[in-house]
Design a protein around this motif. Structure first.
Motif, PDB file in Angstrom:
ATOM      1  N   PRO A 177       0.827  -1.218   0.000  1.00  0.00           N
ATOM      2  CA  PRO A 177       0.000   0.000   0.000  1.00  0.00           C
ATOM      3  C   PRO A 177       0.857   1.261   0.000  1.00  0.00           C
ATOM      4  O   PRO A 177       1.829   1.369   0.755  1.00  0.00           O
ATOM      5  CB  PRO A 177      -0.819  -0.143   1.286  1.00  0.00           C
ATOM      6  CG  PRO A 177      -0.910  -1.626   1.501  1.00  0.00           C
ATOM      7  CD  PRO A 177       0.405  -2.173   1.042  1.00  0.00           C
ATOM      8  N   ALA A 178       0.517   2.204  -0.875  1.00  0.00           N
ATOM      9  CA  ALA A 178       1.297   3.424  -1.025  1.00  0.00           C
ATOM     10  C   ALA A 178       0.364   4.561  -1.415  1.00  0.00           C
ATOM     11  O   ALA A 178      -0.721   4.328  -1.957  1.00  0.00           O
ATOM     12  CB  ALA A 178       2.379   3.243  -2.094  1.00  0.00           C
ATOM     13  N   PRO A 179       0.775   5.805  -1.179  1.00  0.00           N
ATOM     14  CA  PRO A 179      -0.076   6.949  -1.557  1.00  0.00           C
ATOM     15  C   PRO A 179      -0.093   7.210  -3.061  1.00  0.00           C
ATOM     16  O   PRO A 179      -0.885   8.020  -3.531  1.00  0.00           O
ATOM     17  CB  PRO A 179       0.565   8.124  -0.811  1.00  0.00           C
ATOM     18  CG  PRO A 179       1.980   7.716  -0.598  1.00  0.00           C
ATOM     19  CD  PRO A 179       1.949   6.238  -0.413  1.00  0.00           C
ATOM     20  N   TYR A 180       0.762   6.524  -3.818  1.00  0.00           N
ATOM     21  CA  TYR A 180       0.826   6.723  -5.258  1.00  0.00           C
ATOM     22  C   TYR A 180       0.460   5.420  -5.965  1.00  0.00           C
ATOM     23  O   TYR A 180       0.892   4.331  -5.562  1.00  0.00           O
ATOM     24  CB  TYR A 180       2.232   7.174  -5.682  1.00  0.00           C
ATOM     25  CG  TYR A 180       2.703   8.348  -4.869  1.00  0.00           C
ATOM     26  CD1 TYR A 180       2.091   9.592  -4.998  1.00  0.00           C
ATOM     27  CD2 TYR A 180       3.712   8.199  -3.925  1.00  0.00           C
ATOM     28  CE1 TYR A 180       2.491  10.669  -4.220  1.00  0.00           C
ATOM     29  CE2 TYR A 180       4.114   9.263  -3.144  1.00  0.00           C
ATOM     30  CZ  TYR A 180       3.495  10.498  -3.289  1.00  0.00           C
ATOM     31  OH  TYR A 180       3.865  11.546  -2.510  1.00  0.00           O
ATOM     32  N   VAL A 181      -0.323   5.523  -7.031  1.00  0.00           N
ATOM     33  CA  VAL A 181      -0.680   4.324  -7.788  1.00  0.00           C
ATOM     34  C   VAL A 181       0.506   3.846  -8.614  1.00  0.00           C
ATOM     35  O   VAL A 181       0.623   2.657  -8.923  1.00  0.00           O
ATOM     36  CB  VAL A 181      -1.907   4.558  -8.684  1.00  0.00           C
ATOM     37  CG1 VAL A 181      -3.152   4.719  -7.834  1.00  0.00           C
ATOM     38  CG2 VAL A 181      -1.725   5.777  -9.604  1.00  0.00           C
ATOM     39  N   PHE A 182       1.387   4.767  -8.979  1.00  0.00           N
ATOM     40  CA  PHE A 182       2.673   4.425  -9.569  1.00  0.00           C
ATOM     41  C   PHE A 182       3.546   5.678  -9.616  1.00  0.00           C
ATOM     42  O   PHE A 182       3.057   6.801  -9.488  1.00  0.00           O
ATOM     43  CB  PHE A 182       2.557   3.804 -10.970  1.00  0.00           C
ATOM     44  CG  PHE A 182       1.496   4.392 -11.865  1.00  0.00           C
ATOM     45  CD1 PHE A 182       1.688   5.599 -12.513  1.00  0.00           C
ATOM     46  CD2 PHE A 182       0.304   3.713 -12.077  1.00  0.00           C
ATOM     47  CE1 PHE A 182       0.719   6.129 -13.349  1.00  0.00           C
ATOM     48  CE2 PHE A 182      -0.676   4.237 -12.915  1.00  0.00           C
ATOM     49  CZ  PHE A 182      -0.473   5.452 -13.549  1.00  0.00           C
ATOM     50  N   VAL A 183       4.843   5.442  -9.751  1.00  0.00           N
ATOM     51  CA  VAL A 183       5.823   6.514  -9.906  1.00  0.00           C
ATOM     52  C   VAL A 183       6.544   6.269 -11.216  1.00  0.00           C
ATOM     53  O   VAL A 183       6.997   5.154 -11.494  1.00  0.00           O
ATOM     54  CB  VAL A 183       6.831   6.543  -8.735  1.00  0.00           C
ATOM     55  CG1 VAL A 183       7.944   7.565  -9.008  1.00  0.00           C
ATOM     56  CG2 VAL A 183       6.125   6.873  -7.423  1.00  0.00           C
ATOM     57  N   ASN A 184       6.636   7.305 -12.028  1.00  0.00           N
ATOM     58  CA  ASN A 184       7.237   7.188 -13.346  1.00  0.00           C
ATOM     59  C   ASN A 184       8.625   7.813 -13.340  1.00  0.00           C
ATOM     60  O   ASN A 184       8.797   8.971 -12.961  1.00  0.00           O
ATOM     61  CB  ASN A 184       6.355   7.903 -14.378  1.00  0.00           C
ATOM     62  CG  ASN A 184       6.752   7.585 -15.793  1.00  0.00           C
ATOM     63  OD1 ASN A 184       7.369   6.553 -16.053  1.00  0.00           O
ATOM     64  ND2 ASN A 184       6.392   8.452 -16.719  1.00  0.00           N
ATOM     65  N   GLN A 185       9.632   7.034 -13.751  1.00  0.00           N
ATOM     66  CA  GLN A 185      10.985   7.557 -13.917  1.00  0.00           C
ATOM     67  C   GLN A 185      11.245   7.785 -15.393  1.00  0.00           C
ATOM     68  O   GLN A 185      11.059   6.887 -16.218  1.00  0.00           O
ATOM     69  CB  GLN A 185      12.032   6.588 -13.358  1.00  0.00           C
ATOM     70  CG  GLN A 185      13.459   7.126 -13.476  1.00  0.00           C
ATOM     71  CD  GLN A 185      14.514   6.068 -13.196  1.00  0.00           C
ATOM     72  OE1 GLN A 185      14.228   4.873 -13.179  1.00  0.00           O
ATOM     73  NE2 GLN A 185      15.748   6.504 -12.998  1.00  0.00           N
ATOM     74  N   VAL A 186      11.680   8.981 -15.735  1.00  0.00           N
ATOM     75  CA  VAL A 186      11.929   9.348 -17.127  1.00  0.00           C
ATOM     76  C   VAL A 186      13.292  10.022 -17.214  1.00  0.00           C
ATOM     77  O   VAL A 186      13.599  10.915 -16.420  1.00  0.00           O
ATOM     78  CB  VAL A 186      10.849  10.334 -17.657  1.00  0.00           C
ATOM     79  CG1 VAL A 186      11.152  10.745 -19.090  1.00  0.00           C
ATOM     80  CG2 VAL A 186       9.464   9.729 -17.539  1.00  0.00           C
TER      81      VAL A 186
END
Length: 227
Positions: A177-186
């Motif tokens: 469980p996390a506050p973000y549904v995903f984190v995107n690295q670019v």
């Protein structure tokens, strides 16, 4: 040719197979700016980065660690949902099931991050180039429904490869469980100024921003340099 934005769709993103690795995404609020997006110099942050570098070098010696790198923020998007991390550490492990071993290591525990997200790669475009001269964006997505948010992300991801000329994207989905549904690295393909100019074009607002926010998907970006 005039584009009708009401019916315009982005080209499909040229995804490749997700990477099989595990990830530990760590955020630190050391000395973030209060009112401005640009992150000024800070002796506290410089010391925190030095400490993170020492500890990530120790973690890189572990058999379970593929890479471990610290980043300093240079721009933090003004947003009510921004985590305001001015230091970030990203650790790539050999597999998701080796994450726990890395977390148990004393060097990891000494990092003392304000935020830790365990993750796997759920979308990938190319291989992230970890060149020390690069500029990187970490985008933090929020939504009530992770699957719906991923569908909308897939619908706009083509803009980044087609219009912004981005070759490297790694979408990290949380394992816990996390506050973000995903984190995107670019990894940005050119200079920060060139990328910001791409974001100011009308096609970004119509092709990406309105589609995401109109479907209740929030995002907050942090632009960083590796150290």
């Amino acid at each position: 040719m005039t584009v009708d934005w009401r019916t315009h769709t982005n080209p499909p993103a040229p995804y490749v197979e997700p990477a099989p690795y595990g990830y530990l995404y760590l955020g630190f609020r050391v000395d973030p700016p209060r009112r401005i997006p640009f992150v000024p110099r800070s002796s506290r942050r410089r010391e925190a980065l030095r400490r993170c570098q020492d500890l990530t070098r120790r973690l890189q010696a572990l058999d379970e660690v593929m890479s471990a790198r610290a980043y300093r923020a240079v721009v933090i998007q003004p947003s009510s949902t921004s985590p305001r991390f001015d230091v970030i550490v990203l650790i790539e492990t050999t597999a998701p099931d080796t994450i726990a071993t890395v977390q148990a290591d004393p060097a990891f525990q000494q990092l003392g991050a304000d935020f830790v997200m365990t993750a796997r790669n759920i979308r990938r475009l190319g291989d992230i180039d970890s060149s020390p001269s690069g500029t990187f964006l970490f985008n933090h997505f929020t939504a009530d429904d992770a699957d719906r948010a991923l569908r909308y992300f897939d619908g706009v991801a083509g803009w980044f490869s087609h219009d912004a000329k981005v070759d490297d994207i790694a979408l990290l989905g949380p394992l816990d469980p996390a506050p973000y549904v995903f984190v995107n690295q670019v990894r940005l393909p050119g200079t920060l100024a060139e990328f910001v100019l791409a974001l100011l074009r009308p096609n970004f607002r119509h092709s990406v921003y309105r589609k995401m926010t109109g479907n209740r998907v929030g995002f907050a970006s942090i632009i960083c340099k590796p150290v």
